[in-house]
Design a protein around this motif. Structure first.
Motif, PDB file in Angstrom:
ATOM      1  N   ARG A   1       0.829  -1.215   0.000  1.00 37.98           N
ATOM      2  CA  ARG A   1       0.000   0.000   0.000  1.00 37.98           C
ATOM      3  C   ARG A   1       0.862   1.263   0.000  1.00 37.98           C
ATOM      4  NH1 ARG A   1      -2.376   0.411   4.630  1.00 37.98           N
ATOM      5  NH2 ARG A   1      -1.816  -1.590   5.502  1.00 37.98           N
ATOM      6  N   ASP A   2       1.889   1.274   0.846  1.00 37.55           N
ATOM      7  CA  ASP A   2       2.704   2.482   0.994  1.00 37.55           C
ATOM      8  C   ASP A   2       3.492   2.829  -0.264  1.00 37.55           C
ATOM      9  OD1 ASP A   2       1.791   2.660   3.586  1.00 37.55           O
ATOM     10  OD2 ASP A   2       3.693   2.090   4.524  1.00 37.55           O
ATOM     11  N   PHE A   3       3.984   1.826  -0.970  1.00 37.64           N
ATOM     12  CA  PHE A   3       4.885   2.104  -2.088  1.00 37.64           C
ATOM     13  C   PHE A   3       4.271   1.881  -3.458  1.00 37.64           C
ATOM     14  CE2 PHE A   3       7.641   1.504   1.529  1.00 37.64           C
ATOM     15  CZ  PHE A   3       8.484   2.591   1.410  1.00 37.64           C
ATOM     16  N   MET A   4       3.183   1.106  -3.527  1.00 33.47           N
ATOM     17  CA  MET A   4       2.573   0.835  -4.831  1.00 33.47           C
ATOM     18  C   MET A   4       1.107   1.230  -4.874  1.00 33.47           C
ATOM     19  SD  MET A   4       4.435  -2.757  -5.736  1.00 33.47           S
ATOM     20  CE  MET A   4       4.122  -2.626  -7.481  1.00 33.47           C
ATOM     21  N   ASP A   5       0.580   1.683  -3.747  1.00 29.80           N
ATOM     22  CA  ASP A   5      -0.824   2.084  -3.629  1.00 29.80           C
ATOM     23  C   ASP A   5      -1.774   0.952  -4.037  1.00 29.80           C
ATOM     24  OD1 ASP A   5      -2.688   3.946  -2.790  1.00 29.80           O
ATOM     25  OD2 ASP A   5      -2.942   4.795  -4.796  1.00 29.80           O
ATOM     26  N   ILE A   6      -1.393  -0.273  -3.660  1.00 25.44           N
ATOM     27  CA  ILE A   6      -2.210  -1.454  -3.931  1.00 25.44           C
ATOM     28  C   ILE A   6      -2.454  -2.147  -2.596  1.00 25.44           C
ATOM     29  CG2 ILE A   6      -2.347  -3.680  -5.118  1.00 25.44           C
ATOM     30  CD1 ILE A   6      -0.364  -2.544  -7.188  1.00 25.44           C
ATOM     31  N   GLU A   7      -3.710  -2.428  -2.316  1.00 23.02           N
ATOM     32  CA  GLU A   7      -4.053  -3.063  -1.051  1.00 23.02           C
ATOM     33  C   GLU A   7      -3.860  -4.572  -1.130  1.00 23.02           C
ATOM     34  OE1 GLU A   7      -7.993  -3.432   1.728  1.00 23.02           O
ATOM     35  OE2 GLU A   7      -7.635  -1.546   0.679  1.00 23.02           O
ATOM     36  N   GLY A   8      -3.403  -5.139  -0.034  1.00 21.35           N
ATOM     37  CA  GLY A   8      -3.270  -6.587   0.090  1.00 21.35           C
ATOM     38  C   GLY A   8      -1.823  -7.044   0.044  1.00 21.35           C
ATOM     39  N   PRO A   9      -1.557  -8.177   0.695  1.00 20.38           N
ATOM     40  CA  PRO A   9      -0.203  -8.732   0.659  1.00 20.38           C
ATOM     41  C   PRO A   9       0.131  -9.239  -0.738  1.00 20.38           C
ATOM     42  CG  PRO A   9      -1.694 -10.259   1.747  1.00 20.38           C
ATOM     43  CD  PRO A   9      -2.479  -9.011   1.470  1.00 20.38           C
TER      44      PRO A   9
END
Length: 154
Positions: free
Chosen positions: A67-75
């Motif tokens: 989330r922090d670096f790619m703005d994508i939620e989830g592992p």
């Protein structure tokens, strides 16, 4: 190319024997050489790095980094930073290994190789690029696995 690879286990969710960390570190030089031989371009970050740090993390950490670096939620399985850090999701590896009937150690190796290929300039957002990257990845994993890692990562 003189490359130091440090693999650290920063999670407790998936048992990772100390010997696996050593085996991954030992294999990383060959994996990097094979990734550079398949580099997407000559001036990839991997060709310039002296040290790579690999962090094995849990789902919570993987999700946060994603989330922090790619703005994508989830592992996710692997996140690679061009400055030489590879973040590997061990719980994702455990689930994927079970789904594909693979040893967890081989799945972790696959993620390490995947990260090294990103550092060698490969991308996987486009389906054609992803196919090329996966072909290179699986060839490297197969070569390293057959070269003795199968006994060290089981």
């Amino acid at each position: 190319m003189s490359l130091e690879v440090i693999v650290g286990n920063h999670q407790e969710e998936v048992p990772v024997p100390e010997g696996w960390l050593t085996a991954l570190e030992d294999a990383a030089g060959d994996a990097a050489r094979l990734a550079l031989a398949r580099a997407a371009h000559d001036e990839s970050p991997l060709s310039l790095l002296a040290t790579i740090e690999v962090a094995l993390v849990d789902d919570i950490t993987s999700d946060r980094v994603h989330r922090d670096f790619m703005d994508i939620e989830g592992p996710t399985d692997v996140i690679t930073f061009h400055h030489g850090e590879i973040v590997i999701g061990t719980e994702v590896a455990l689930r994927q290994a079970a789904e594909y009937d693979e040893p967890v150690g081989r799945e972790l190796l696959r993620y390490l190789v995947h990260g090294l290929l990103h550092l060698a300039g490969h991308e996987d957002a486009d389906p054609i690029d992803r196919d090329q990257m996966e072909t290179a990845q699986e060839a490297i994993v197969a070569e390293l696995w057959a070269g003795g890692l199968d006994g060290r990562l089981r």
